[in-house]
Design an enzyme around this catalytic site. Sequence first.
Site, PDB file in Angstrom:
ATOM      1  N   ILE A 182     -15.487  -2.216  51.739  1.00  0.00           N
ATOM      2  CA  ILE A 182     -16.269  -1.773  50.596  1.00  0.00           C
ATOM      3  C   ILE A 182     -17.047  -0.532  51.025  1.00  0.00           C
ATOM      4  O   ILE A 182     -17.235  -0.281  52.216  1.00  0.00           O
ATOM      5  CB  ILE A 182     -17.227  -2.867  50.070  1.00  0.00           C
ATOM      6  CG1 ILE A 182     -18.106  -3.434  51.187  1.00  0.00           C
ATOM      7  CG2 ILE A 182     -16.456  -3.961  49.370  1.00  0.00           C
ATOM      8  CD1 ILE A 182     -19.065  -4.516  50.717  1.00  0.00           C
ATOM      9  N   ASP A 183     -17.495   0.244  50.060  1.00  0.00           N
ATOM     10  CA  ASP A 183     -18.181   1.499  50.346  1.00  0.00           C
ATOM     11  C   ASP A 183     -19.480   1.275  51.114  1.00  0.00           C
ATOM     12  O   ASP A 183     -20.077   0.190  51.063  1.00  0.00           O
ATOM     13  CB  ASP A 183     -18.510   2.240  49.048  1.00  0.00           C
ATOM     14  CG  ASP A 183     -17.267   2.709  48.311  1.00  0.00           C
ATOM     15  OD1 ASP A 183     -16.222   2.869  48.970  1.00  0.00           O
ATOM     16  OD2 ASP A 183     -17.353   2.909  47.087  1.00  0.00           O
ATOM     17  N   LYS A 184     -19.951   2.312  51.767  1.00  0.00           N
ATOM     18  CA  LYS A 184     -21.194   2.254  52.538  1.00  0.00           C
ATOM     19  C   LYS A 184     -22.359   1.746  51.689  1.00  0.00           C
ATOM     20  O   LYS A 184     -23.130   0.897  52.119  1.00  0.00           O
ATOM     21  CB  LYS A 184     -21.520   3.645  53.096  1.00  0.00           C
ATOM     22  CG  LYS A 184     -22.842   3.716  53.859  1.00  0.00           C
ATOM     23  CD  LYS A 184     -23.098   5.132  54.368  1.00  0.00           C
ATOM     24  CE  LYS A 184     -24.440   5.210  55.106  1.00  0.00           C
ATOM     25  NZ  LYS A 184     -24.694   6.588  55.627  1.00  0.00           N
TER      26      LYS A 184
END
Length: 321
Positions: free
Chosen positions: A134-136
Amino acid sequence: MNNKKFTAHKEMRLDMFLTEQLNETRNQIDHLITKGFVSVSNKKKAKSGLKLTIGQEVFVELPEIVKEKALDVDFDIEIVYEDNDFMVINKPSGVIVHGAPSVKEATLVDWLKKKNISLSTISGEERHGIVHRIDKGTSGLLCIAKTNEAHVALSKQLEDKTMGRFYVALTDLPLKDDTTINAAIGRNPSNRLKMGLVSSGKSAKTSFVKLALSNNEKYELIAAKLYTGRTHQIRVHLESLQRHILGDVLYGFKGNTDKIKRVYLHAFSLYLKHPITNDEMNFNVPLPDDMDNFYKNNFNEEDDNEKINNEYIVARFNSII
């Protein structure tokens, strides 16, 4: 290195042969070949499309974890579940999942190595154990493979959709209705930092359901279900509806970023089958503090347990299928 030796029993492509022998995905096999971990008849620089002849010997080196390369880690991560085969963690916002040439900070993989956790190796040095990401700025549940056998099984579940996640998000405008978006996503031609709806992109499908409306009817708590796993998929499909996740300035949020310091998107629920026993398993984690505080300050708190609830969210999606 964990070395393996195979002998070709028929004429076929190298990547297809190793996919059969190692019981791993083609992407994982291609990674091993590209990184130089595969040689044919003692010759390095093998290519995936090389056609093997009967009797040719194929050597494979499965890389081991190089712990000394990990960066200093100044954060901790909640372990939601762990056994000998895999683990589920609750990633906080601000932590990058794995390294890349442009990444100069400690990642989730660095944290795993610091903890001396056994990890699968078939995705390469920078991605040990990483089955999905998942994104930062996104928080929530991630599955980590501890063995190569578990990694292969979990990757197959991603492909056949027996593994999946439900996300919750806070948006700057309510949705008109529950909806499903089926529109291809690719790199935005005018902004390389963004993805966008691109006809030549990869197919992408997301369903959204309404969960709760804020007291002033300006904001909404929604849930999202992914049928594909494209970069920024939820954010791009919401932008196509002229809706934006709070804090998502990249895709059009124009609110107070002094108070909302990250994208309010959270992987709330994860379902899968155990990679070895095949038992069905479900995990969920509550909203992180920043999202929870915003919800309590702007929504009816009495709805909290009812609306931010795995059974309720699953039932909402079942109602639109």
